[in-house]
Design an enzyme around this catalytic site. Structure first.
Site, short mmCIF file in Angstrom:
data_model
loop_
_atom_site.label_atom_id
_atom_site.label_comp_id
_atom_site.label_asym_id
_atom_site.label_seq_id
_atom_site.Cartn_x
_atom_site.Cartn_y
_atom_site.Cartn_z
N ARG A 22 56.25 30.19 44.02
CA ARG A 22 57.57 30.44 43.34
C ARG A 22 58.84 30.63 44.40
NH1 ARG A 22 54.03 32.83 39.80
NH2 ARG A 22 54.38 34.71 40.24
N SER A 39 40.73 32.75 40.37
CA SER A 39 41.53 33.43 39.33
C SER A 39 40.94 33.55 37.77
CB SER A 39 42.68 32.48 39.17
OG SER A 39 43.84 33.24 38.44
N CYS A 43 37.28 41.34 35.45
CA CYS A 43 37.45 42.84 34.48
C CYS A 43 36.79 42.55 32.96
CB CYS A 43 38.66 43.36 34.20
SG CYS A 43 39.49 43.52 35.78
N ILE A 279 49.78 38.23 59.83
CA ILE A 279 48.51 38.41 58.77
C ILE A 279 48.73 39.40 57.94
CG2 ILE A 279 46.09 38.54 58.65
CD1 ILE A 279 45.51 37.49 61.46
N LYS A 436 54.90 66.78 18.26
CA LYS A 436 54.64 67.22 19.39
C LYS A 436 53.58 66.45 20.01
CE LYS A 436 54.96 71.75 17.88
NZ LYS A 436 54.94 73.07 17.74
P1 FAD Z 1 38.60 39.92 44.17
O1 FAD Z 1 39.22 39.61 43.04
O2 FAD Z 1 37.06 40.36 44.50
O3 FAD Z 1 38.54 38.48 44.91
C1 FAD Z 1 37.89 38.21 46.42
C2 FAD Z 1 37.53 36.68 46.57
O4 FAD Z 1 37.38 36.54 48.05
C3 FAD Z 1 36.11 36.59 45.96
O5 FAD Z 1 36.11 35.48 45.02
C4 FAD Z 1 35.52 36.18 47.14
O6 FAD Z 1 34.57 35.08 46.69
C5 FAD Z 1 36.37 35.67 48.10
N1 FAD Z 1 36.03 35.79 49.49
C6 FAD Z 1 35.76 36.88 50.38
N2 FAD Z 1 35.52 36.46 51.44
C7 FAD Z 1 35.83 35.28 51.59
C8 FAD Z 1 35.48 34.22 52.67
N3 FAD Z 1 35.34 34.79 54.09
N4 FAD Z 1 36.10 32.83 52.37
C9 FAD Z 1 36.42 32.57 51.46
N5 FAD Z 1 36.47 33.47 50.04
C10 FAD Z 1 36.06 34.78 50.31
N6 FAD Z 1 39.61 46.79 37.99
C11 FAD Z 1 40.53 47.43 37.14
O7 FAD Z 1 41.74 47.93 37.66
N7 FAD Z 1 40.32 47.59 35.78
C12 FAD Z 1 39.13 46.90 35.35
O8 FAD Z 1 38.74 46.97 34.10
C13 FAD Z 1 38.08 46.43 36.33
N8 FAD Z 1 36.83 45.98 36.14
C14 FAD Z 1 36.16 45.41 36.85
C15 FAD Z 1 34.75 44.72 36.31
C16 FAD Z 1 33.85 44.03 37.07
C17 FAD Z 1 32.83 43.82 36.85
C18 FAD Z 1 34.44 44.19 38.77
C19 FAD Z 1 33.69 43.26 39.48
C20 FAD Z 1 35.62 44.39 38.93
C21 FAD Z 1 36.56 45.01 38.03
N9 FAD Z 1 37.62 45.53 38.52
C22 FAD Z 1 38.57 46.34 37.60
C23 FAD Z 1 38.25 45.45 40.03
C24 FAD Z 1 39.03 44.23 40.43
O9 FAD Z 1 38.38 43.23 39.93
C25 FAD Z 1 39.28 44.37 41.75
O10 FAD Z 1 39.93 45.30 42.01
C26 FAD Z 1 40.20 42.89 42.04
O11 FAD Z 1 39.71 41.85 41.41
C27 FAD Z 1 40.39 42.99 43.56
O12 FAD Z 1 41.20 41.90 43.85
P2 FAD Z 1 40.88 41.28 45.17
O13 FAD Z 1 41.68 39.91 45.39
O14 FAD Z 1 40.78 42.14 46.27
O15 FAD Z 1 39.31 40.94 45.34
#
Ligand code: FAD
Length: 819
Positions: A22, A39, A43, A279, A436
């Site tokens: 965007r 994507s 959760c 980075i 309240k």
């Molecule tokens: P992620 O969303 O985990 O994405 C990381 C991605 O990077 C993964 O798909 C992984 O495969 C990929 N990856 C890693 N290393 C590499 C590599 N070397 N090469 C290519 N790809 C790679 N948070 C809330 O706030 N509320 C909730 O209700 C909640 N419920 C949850 C329920 C579950 C079951 C889980 C597992 C998590 C939950 N969370 C919740 C936490 C939330 O999902 C995470 O905080 C959030 O997804 C973090 O985003 P992220 O992009 O850092 O990591």
């Protein structure tokens, strides 16, 4: 044309990629994801397993193809970033399907690799029956395992948010669920007194809870998995969900020499840039500032990941302008019917950081009590006593919990104070709130503490408090259903007339059901010259949950998969059932209503009562035990407690609902006499029973009250008859006479001498020993009134009680003596 690479394609990664597009329509954007999906709704995964979210497709926010078409992003799934060369600005990527490895250059790189479940090297951890939940593949594995193996019993190890969500969803599938947690409580980010409400709820939902226990090993057996605990016990399960926390995925960052922070996450500045300007890093893998404690920490939540991703993308395209202010850990979870939400710092975090704080805890209705369906919530706020600045808040309840926490979270993020909460203007109509709001109530009570209108004490601090008088200001009906040990019951309505019974020179702790009447009484006492008065925060409601057995181990027979759920008496189909609605009434309202309505019924008829006061779940059982009516059924659903009670005639009093195993475990003694030898005999028996591990209740009535009088008594106001009795009767145990051979007082002196020479403990020593060993000393209220005996004259351990409180104990007792 700029070229951007993003590693990780879920919460942070997908958001960053879309925002980059965007911001920069011309750029080349590559999204690398090692799994097959991007994507998706992390959760939502537990709810798909539990069948709440139906249709696997609903988990996917978008598909790689969709993303390519809509955002012109080169999405490469099943490709893993193996390493980064910071100098060459290049990433080495492996196509996991073909095995091919190649390099890709970038102008700017965003890391969003997330965090992975912790898997400690416990013996047997590699069993196929032990699963963790992080992504869609894990979800499919768990889903299919349950189906294929007809799982009947599962153990969740670790009781954080994900562990509890999994416990609920497995239980919703009809699976018997045990939770094993090493800490003394579930959800470490909330305080123990708030977690205790969750424990109670889990127990109601027949989830088996093992607290303060770690797993030492797993062993596959022919029909499942044996899980050995640190206490030597073994529990069985068909499958295990391992959910003991996550660790940031920092391998790429670490290997290319990016700086890591104090808590092990990737170190980033306020622009979400790493120590390499090309980075950026976001999400669960980075450590961020928590402004409440002004320190870096891991806050692995979806909201922060998404917001950081947006900021990183903006800064990459427009230069470092957007600042990430950090996160305060605002989070919410559903655990069966309960909602648990938190924002900012907990007691544990504040203690760890050595930040001084005060707390308030209120129990308020979710909306106006008179509008149907109101349920109770507990709201706790931590603040700086010097200026009211809010440090954190937690809320547990059934409805409107997250709305209150979101409001307070906004105040915390903006440096707000409890005085802001007092003035918080909310939208109000009876179905949604009260004039309240609970948020206002928390503000009012906190402000009262700051300006000295009231002093509070918390349940956790009671154990360390010395030399105080505790007054239960609830009605005698409420008190009969259970009191804090050592407390005296002076109902709120009687307090002004009975000030003479309350010593001025002692620390006074007041409690009521939730804290409101306790506050009123504190004000009365303070304005009558009492100086050291404390109101128990959250009242008996919080205290009772705080001191209750937190776990319910062994509710499942670990041999047969059958839960030992509470069994209820059956009623015949032709029993008449009258329905009564006590929703919205606070304690003792539901019990009062129950008593009034049951009196109108014939023996054998049933009363179905609905209430929303959470304490009613236990009160109704106690009440039935006390009165002898039969608790036929009791359920809790979304904050509403429904109980079916069958009216019993006097001949049936107290023969229901007492487990056989309980019988014989306690002893009751009525002490009617004040003869020295009889008093001795009663304490010999009591101490013997206590030593055998029995619970002992001694009910002192009429002359027996003289046995438990203090040798040195404070001066108390008495009427004429009271004064006369006081002169004529023994003033303490030291003045008791023998039933035979009293010989003008020589008999007891000789007997005390013989006891001393034989090294037999004195009567006073025996009383002390019994008190130390937990005897329950009840002084009969009616006899005290008749004989003009005041509470202040009796030993501190004596609790004033009615016959109902005593009779409940006799029902549980295998022996009842009259001395
Ligand atoms: P992620 O969303 O985990 O994405 C990381 C991605 O990077 C993964 O798909 C992984 O495969 C990929 N990856 C890693 N290393 C590499 C590599 N070397 N090469 C290519 N790809 C790679 N948070 C809330 O706030 N509320 C909730 O209700 C909640 N419920 C949850 C329920 C579950 C079951 C889980 C597992 C998590 C939950 N969370 C919740 C936490 C939330 O999902 C995470 O905080 C959030 O997804 C973090 O985003 P992220 O992009 O850092 O990591």
């Amino acid at each position: 044309m700029a070229k951007y690479i993003i590693i990780g394609g879920v919460a942070g990664g997908a958001t960053a990629a879309a925002r980059l597009r965007r911001n920069d329509e011309k750029a080349e954007i590559i999204l690398i994801e090692k799994n097959s999906y991007i994507s998706y709704a992390n959760c939502g995964l537990p709810y798909y397993i539990g069948g709440v979210i139906q249709g696997r497709d609903n988990l996917f926010v978008t598909s790689p193809d969709d993303f390519k078409i809509k955002f012109k992003i080169d999405v490469r799934v099943s490709q893993e970033a193996l390493s980064i060369d910071k100098e060459k600005k290049s990433v080495t990527i492996k196509n996991l399907k073909t095995g091919e490895t190649y390099n890709e250059n970038y102008d700017k790189l965003i890391l969003s690799p997330g965090a992975s479940p912790v898997r400690p090297p416990i013996p047997g951890i590699d069993s196929d029956r032990i699963l963790s939940l992080r992504n869609v593949d894990d979800t499919d594995k768990i889903y299919n395992f349950i189906k294929k193996n007809s799982v009947k019993k599962a153990t969740v190890i670790g009781a954080g948010f994900i562990g509890l969500e999994m416990a609920e969803n497995l239980a919703e599938l009809g699976i018997n669920v045990s939770i094993v947690e090493m800490a003394p409580q579930v959800m470490n980010v909330i305080d123990f007194d708030m977690a205790a409400i969750v424990h109670e709820h889990l127990k109601i939902k027949n989830v088996e809870l093992y607290l303060k226990k770690g797993v030492t090993s797993f062993k596959d057996s022919t029909n499942g998995l044996d899980i050995s605990l640190s206490t030597g016990e073994t529990i069985k399960a068909d499958m295990v969900i391992l959910s003991i926390g996550v660790k940031p995925d920092t391998i790429l960052a670490k290997n290319c020499g990016l700086a890591l922070g104090v808590s092990g996450g990737i170190s980033v500045n306020e622009y979400m840039a790493t120590d390499n300007p090309d980075i950026y890093a976001v999400g669960d893998a980075v450590e961020i500032t928590n402004p409440v404690i002004n320190k870096k920490m891991m806050i692995p939540l979806a909201g922060p990941a998404n917001k950081q991703a947006r900021i990183a993308a903006d800064n990459i395209v427009f230069g470092n302008k957007s600042v990430y202010k950090g996160a305060i850990g605002t989070a919410v979870a559903k655990v069966f019917d309960l909602t648990i939400a938190t924002a900012g710092a907990s007691e544990k975090l504040l203690d760890r950081e050595k930040i001084e704080y005060e707390s308030t805890l209120v129990h308020s209705n979710s909306h106006a009590g008179y509008y149907p369906g109101a349920t109770r919530m507990a709201l706790k706020v931590h603040f700086d006593k010097s200026n009211g600045k809010i440090f954190g808040a937690q809320c547990v309840g059934y409805e409107g919990v997250e709305k209150r926490i979101d409001v307070i979270s906004a105040y915390i993020q903006n440096g707000g104070t409890v005085f802001d909460l007092e003035e918080f203007e909310h939208s109000y109509a009876p179905p949604y709130s009260s004039a309240k709001d609970p948020v206002n109530m928390a503000g009012f009570t906190a402000a009262n503490i700051i300006n000295g209108t009231v002093k509070v004490i918390h349940s956790k601090n009671l154990a360390n408090l010395k030399d105080y008088l505790m007054i239960d200001v609830r009605t005698s009906l409420e008190a009969a259903n259970g009191m804090i040990k050592g407390a005296v019951n002076i109902p709120f309505e009687e307090i002004r007339e009975r000030l003479g019974e309350i010593p001025m020179d002692k620390k006074i702790v007041i409690y009521c059901a939730v804290g409101a009447r306790g506050y009123f009484v504190s004000r009365i006492l303070l304005q009558n010259g009492y100086k050291d008065v404390y109101n128990l925060a959250g009242g008996y409601t919080t205290y009772r949950t705080f001191v209750a057995d937190q776990s319910n181990e062994n509710i499942f027979d670990h041999g047969s998969n059958i839960p030992n759920k509470m069994t209820y008496s059956a009623v015949t189909d032709d029993s008449k059932v009258i329905s009564v609605n006590a929703c919205g009434l606070s304690c003792p309202g539901p019990i009062v209503k129950l008593r009034e309505e049951i009196e109108l019924l014939e023996n054998g008829d049933c009363l179905k009562i609905e209430a929303t006061d959470p304490g009613f779940y236990r009160d109704v059982e106690s009440w039935c035990n006390v009165t002898g009516h039969c608790l036929v059924k009791r359920e809790s659903d979304k904050g509403k407690i429904v109980a079916l009670i069958q009216k019993k005639g006097e001949e049936n009093v107290n023969n229901n609902n007492i487990a056989d195993s309980k019988l014989g475990n306690s002893k009751t003694i009525v002490v009617f006499s004040d003869d020295f030898d009889r008093a001795l005999a009663s304490f010999v028996i009591a101490n013997g029973a206590l030593a055998m591990g029995k619970k002992v209740t001694m009910f002192f009535t009429f002359w027996g009250l003289n046995v438990i009088k203090k040798p040195k008594k404070p001066s108390v106001k008495k009427g004429f008859m009271g004064k006369m009795f006081g002169i004529m009767l023994p003033s303490s145990s030291k003045k008791l006479k023998l039933s035979k051979l009293n010989m003008m007082g020589m008999g007891p002196v000789m007997m005390r001498g013989i006891m001393k020479s034989q090294k037999i403990e004195s009567l006073e020593g025996m009383i002390d020993t019994a008190v130390k060993n937990g005897v329950n000393i009840v002084a009969c209220q009616m006899s005290m009134d008749v004989m003009g005996v005041k509470k202040g004259e009796l030993i501190d351990a004596a609790v004033i009680g009615g016959v109902a409180a005593y009779l409940e104990k006799t029902d549980e007792a295998g022996m009842n003596l009259f001395i």
